[in-house]
Write an enzyme that holds these catalytic residues in place. Sequence first.
Site, PDB file in Angstrom:
ATOM      1  N   GLU A 278       1.270  -1.445  -0.129  1.00 14.01           N
ATOM      2  CA  GLU A 278      -0.149   0.347  -0.387  1.00 14.01           C
ATOM      3  C   GLU A 278       0.800   1.346  -0.091  1.00 14.01           C
ATOM      4  OE1 GLU A 278      -2.589  -0.476   3.252  1.00 14.01           O
ATOM      5  OE2 GLU A 278      -2.619  -3.029   3.082  1.00 14.01           O
TER       6      GLU A 278
ATOM      7  N   GLU B 192      -9.774   5.903   2.139  1.00 11.38           N
ATOM      8  CA  GLU B 192     -10.424   5.134   3.716  1.00 11.38           C
ATOM      9  C   GLU B 192     -10.750   6.038   4.916  1.00 11.38           C
ATOM     10  OE1 GLU B 192      -8.961   1.957   6.063  1.00 11.38           O
ATOM     11  OE2 GLU B 192      -7.653   1.719   4.295  1.00 11.38           O
TER      12      GLU B 192
END
Length: 436
Positions: free
Chosen positions: A228, A341
């Site tokens: 990520e 997110e």
Amino acid sequence: MAKRRRRWRHRCCSSDPPLAVAVGAALDLLLLLLLVVTAAPVDAAHVVQRHLDRMNKAAVRSIHSADGDIIDCVPRHKQRALDHPLLANHTVQTSPSQMPASSSLLDRHRQQLASSRRAWQTWHHSGHCPRGTVAIRRTTAADVQRARSLALFGRKHNKKQMRSPLAPDVVTGNGHEHAIAYTAAEVYGARATISVWAPEIDEANGFSLSQLWILSGSFNGSDLNSIEAGWQVSPELYGDNRPRLFTYWTSDAYEATGCYNALCPGFVQTSSRIAIGASISPISSVGGPQYDMTLLVWKDPKLGNWWLSYGDGAGGLVGYWPAELFTHLSDHATMVEWGGEVVNTHPPGSAHTATQMGSGHFAAEGFGRAAYFRNLETVDADNSLAAVPLDAIQTMAEDAGCYDIRKAYDDDDDGRGGWGAHFYYGGPGHNMASCP
């Protein structure tokens, strides 16, 4: 210059042998147990300092940034990444064997856009690190003390829960909320350009991030591999509300492996110009200039390491996740996700968090107000970048009244250049109209 580069290549390994690292970590854990379980008279500050001494390697130069960060210039072969036991015999790869091939037309569009609105790093105004070193944001006692525990410092909370059938890496019921685009395919990397904002965070332990995920493994088991990278605002992790470049990795679905940035051994940094965890500037403003950054993650076709590039071209190489860290990603990825997110820490029955995602504005507000990802691409088995067709991209938002997403495709978006497959996303969180 070539001789110097070869010299660093051969002096690759940490000065601390893996056994010593493991023993040191065990001693730290024992001290913590004495503190918590027996209430023995052990100095907590001493435990924290031992941890910091293990994390912050000796620097040849330290740079004091205007944002309060200290950037340490650490010799490449002495960085903490190489303390990982799986990297005991690892030779640092100073550059990838090959950059992914790309469309010259698309690269020209990117370079034209980046030349006028590139987001970079604040500490560059205060100094630079010499060649042969890597730029590491120094971890402080205050950073550690903000964490819920020393064991959890720099790590995501365990996400092994029921996973949504809508998107494999989205976890339901743990407070994490998303607005993402994703594609399922055999891929060897991904690239996107992401607008940079400073969303407001409602709780001290909340965060808001925008990133890409490279995924493989069992989404309902404990062997999920994830790489990520993106930007995030996290007061708990960094002590402020600035957007910062970040990385993360796990090889066991966030259970025991991996961490943010360089807060545990693993990610091997090669850049003296880019510090992971450092703040990004300038940033976008509503109705004002829009600033973005390009991230590329891809698997080296010869050595199998997963490289990260920040910006356009070889000058933005940051470092890599060694192939040794992974199981499924030692071959290829099976899914790529892009998007935002946040974490909603408010208990059920109370008002939804007001933590913003992206710019804090909904996708329908478009350019200049909503956050975006543009030029979505994946890397194929031939190490070539290819634009993702719009019909191959699915989108998902758990609660569109709080945060939403809208995808689109164009070759020339209002004269700004070809955006290809792109999307706007985000939202304000709590609002009386649609997210009480």
